[in-house]
Scaffold this active site. Structure first.
Site, PDB file in Angstrom:
ATOM      1  N   MET B  36       0.842  -1.209   0.000  1.00 42.55           N
ATOM      2  CA  MET B  36       0.000   0.000   0.000  1.00 42.55           C
ATOM      3  C   MET B  36       0.877   1.258   0.000  1.00 42.55           C
ATOM      4  SD  MET B  36      -2.952  -1.330   2.626  1.00 42.55           S
ATOM      5  CE  MET B  36      -1.871  -1.530   4.041  1.00 42.55           C
ATOM      6  N   ASP B  37       1.449   1.544  -1.143  1.00 41.29           N
ATOM      7  CA  ASP B  37       2.419   2.636  -1.253  1.00 41.29           C
ATOM      8  C   ASP B  37       1.752   3.912  -1.777  1.00 41.29           C
ATOM      9  OD1 ASP B  37       5.576   3.007  -3.085  1.00 41.29           O
ATOM     10  OD2 ASP B  37       4.822   3.967  -1.284  1.00 41.29           O
ATOM     11  N   GLY B  38       2.096   5.056  -1.149  1.00 44.98           N
ATOM     12  CA  GLY B  38       1.639   6.334  -1.701  1.00 44.98           C
ATOM     13  C   GLY B  38       0.731   7.149  -0.799  1.00 44.98           C
ATOM     14  N   THR B 218       1.293  -0.140  -5.543  1.00 49.16           N
ATOM     15  CA  THR B 218       0.805   1.104  -6.141  1.00 49.16           C
ATOM     16  C   THR B 218       1.920   2.141  -6.238  1.00 49.16           C
ATOM     17  OG1 THR B 218       0.002   1.644  -3.914  1.00 49.16           O
ATOM     18  CG2 THR B 218      -1.621   0.849  -5.496  1.00 49.16           C
ATOM     19  N   SER B 219       1.610   3.259  -6.834  1.00 49.91           N
ATOM     20  CA  SER B 219       2.517   4.401  -7.022  1.00 49.91           C
ATOM     21  C   SER B 219       3.561   4.164  -8.102  1.00 49.91           C
ATOM     22  CB  SER B 219       3.240   4.793  -5.715  1.00 49.91           C
ATOM     23  OG  SER B 219       2.330   4.967  -4.692  1.00 49.91           O
TER      24      SER B 219
END
Lengths: 255, 273
Positions: B36-38, B218-219
């Protein structure tokens, strides 16, 4: 009775037709996606051509010094294409990267290592370098050949090295639940069993899918992973683009 | 206006169900993992407080879980907090721990939702590194949902792959030592007491779940950041450019479609091992 039977038949046929329609829709969606990828492939091909000719300015100057160690994962079915592998290595070394790790799951590249090494002057096997941390000082090209046996199986062999250390230390059994090994000791144990290469900065995957195919887990904590497509379709321009993308990345390492 | 929104909501839900029905003609991934990046970048983009990004991230997580379980994905894993994240500013770490505590307590209050859908929660990682309130609440949540068998939701907290491998090696050593100590003193054959790959694998924090089929980060970042390195040998790595709080049905759909395109190949690779 007759009405109930007719209703059941109707539901049966609606269900059947529905299934056929859903199946057709699924195939249609995937056909559209296949066409999208085909079109994208042609666009990338054109882009690669422009990059190779030096017509796209941003790719002309790469900060190659950011890449200390490059890993290349090749799908085993394509690993026997030795001429493609050699061509790829020639491109990489021409761009200024001299320390490369080649991986394929089944160890096909290991069998061709002498043939590959012969094609490069002053290329030596990574395993023959005396100290891993002297790697950067090596003026010549180093090549490391790695396969699945250097991944999970190497961790099992390293675990037995640590087990012997654990038993010999006399501490066995007395400190259950506490941490008895450190990550540095694990790294040393992996070096002892011959699977202690450095962590690559960038890992390029040549194969049908974006998947690292079992590259040693201990070594890819923060490695950037890029998918390059099948080896038989490799392009110089796309290699340059992948290296350029890496040089633009900024990592926080968890902070 | 409310009525229009209701009708719109129903239509969207119907469309999603129809899309899932079409997708289920092909292979359905058994296990999807998310990095869960960003969240922080999302807060910066909106010029809001950092905590707002993580709260928006939690809403995105709920949406993703809903899509996964409605589609029939049995195992979902998320990278909630890395051991490396302890290096952050202590206030940031505390804020994340407080958010985690609040959400786990929410699960305990509303455990009927998890029990109704048969979802078991597992917290994977070096839980000893967490503060006592967070650790004990996590343990209570695991206990409360332990009997559920329909789906498993793994939350990797205080986790890194290298720590997981080291922990598994250590447990294997302790187990072998116990075997040696218990064995007949004449039976000192080393081969009987060597650690095998299966010994290490059964002590992994993630041993309760099969290897992931897809890892979504993500990101647009293309690294695994010490997440599921051991388990991702034959896993499709997907990096949508959207920040985690922005992830939606479109990215989920694209990930599934790409997985279905290469599933045959990855399945073949898995069977070769």
């Amino acid at each position: 009775m007759d009405f109930a039977r007719q209703k059941r038949m109707l539901c049966f046929w609606i269900d059947k037709i529905g299934n056929v329609l859903f199946r057709l829709s699924w195939h249609l969606v995937h056909a559209i996606i296949y066409l999208c990828y085909f079109t994208m492939g042609m666009v990338y091909g054109l882009e690669s051509h422009l990059i190779s000719r030096g017509l796209l300015r941003k790719y002309k100057y790469l900060h190659i010094s950011k890449i200390n160690y490059l890993a290349i994962v090749i799908e085993s079915e394509e690993a026997c294409r030795t001429s493609n592998v050699i061509q790829l290595l020639q491109w990489v070394t021409a761009l200024g990267i001299n320390h490369i790790c080649l991986y394929d799951n089944e160890g096909i590249l290991k069998k061709s290592k002498d043939f590959i090494l012969d094609k490069f002057d002053r290329a030596i096997l990574f395993q023959d370098t005396h100290e891993n941390n002297m790697l950067l000082d090596q003026p010549c090209m180093t090549l490391e050949f790695v396969s699945f046996s250097d991944g999970k199986e190497a961790v099992a062999r390293a675990a037995n090295v640590l087990l012997m250390k654990y038993i010999k230390s006399g501490a066995a059994g007395s400190n259950q639940g506490e941490q008895i090994f450190t990550e540095s000791e694990m790294s040393e144990a992996l070096k002892t069993v011959g699977s202690g290469g450095p962590e690559p900065d960038l890992l390029l995957i040549y194969g049908p899918a974006r998947c690292h195919l079992g590259f040693p887990a201990w070594r890819i904590r923060y490695t950037e992973i890029q998918h390059m497509g099948p080896l038989k379709s490799m392009k110089y321009g796309l290699l340059v683009k992948a290296l350029y993308r890496y040089t633009m990345v900024r990592q926080n390492y968890g902070k | 206006m409310g009525r229009i929104n209701q009708i719109y909501g129903c239509l969207v839900s119907l469309l999603q169900k129809c899309i899932f029905r079409i997708l289920s003609v092909g292979p359905i991934p058994n296990h999807i993992a998310f990095i869960m990046d960003g969240n922080r970048r999302y807060s910066k983009r909106l010029n809001s407080m950092e905590g707002d990004g993580h709260k928006a991230g939690f809403s995105a997580l709920k949406a993703m879980l809903k899509y996964c379980y409605e589609f029939g994905v049995r195992y979902v894993t998320v990278y909630a907090f890395s051991i490396d994240n302890f290096k952050r500013n202590p206030e940031q770490v505390q804020s994340l721990m407080d958010l985690m505590l609040e959400k786990i307590e929410g699960v305990l209050k509303d455990e009927s939702v998890f029990n109704r859908y048969g979802i078991r929660i597992i917290f994977s990682g070096n839980l000893g590194l967490l503060s006592e309130p967070v650790r004990s609440t996590a343990e209570r949540a695991m206990l409360a949902t332990a009997k559920n068998t329909t789906a498993i939701f793994s939350v990797c907290v205080a986790y890194t792959s290298t720590n997981e491998i080291l922990h598994a090696v250590q447990k294997s050593c302790e187990e072998k030592w116990d075997e040696i100590a218990a064995s007949d003193s004449s039976d000192q054959d080393e081969m009987h007491h060597r650690i095998k790959l299966t010994d290490i694998e059964k002590h992994m924090y993630m041993a309760a779940a099969p290897d992931p089929d897809i890892i979504i980060r993500t990101s647009g970042e293309t690294r695994l950041s010490n997440f599921l390195l051991w388990q991702s040998a034959n896993c499709y790595l997907y990096s949508p450019s959207a920040l985690w709080p922005e992830i939606g049905f479109r990215q989920f759909l694209w990930g599934i479609l790409n997985f279905q395109r290469i599933h045959f190949y990855l399945d073949k690779k898995r069977k070769q091992l």
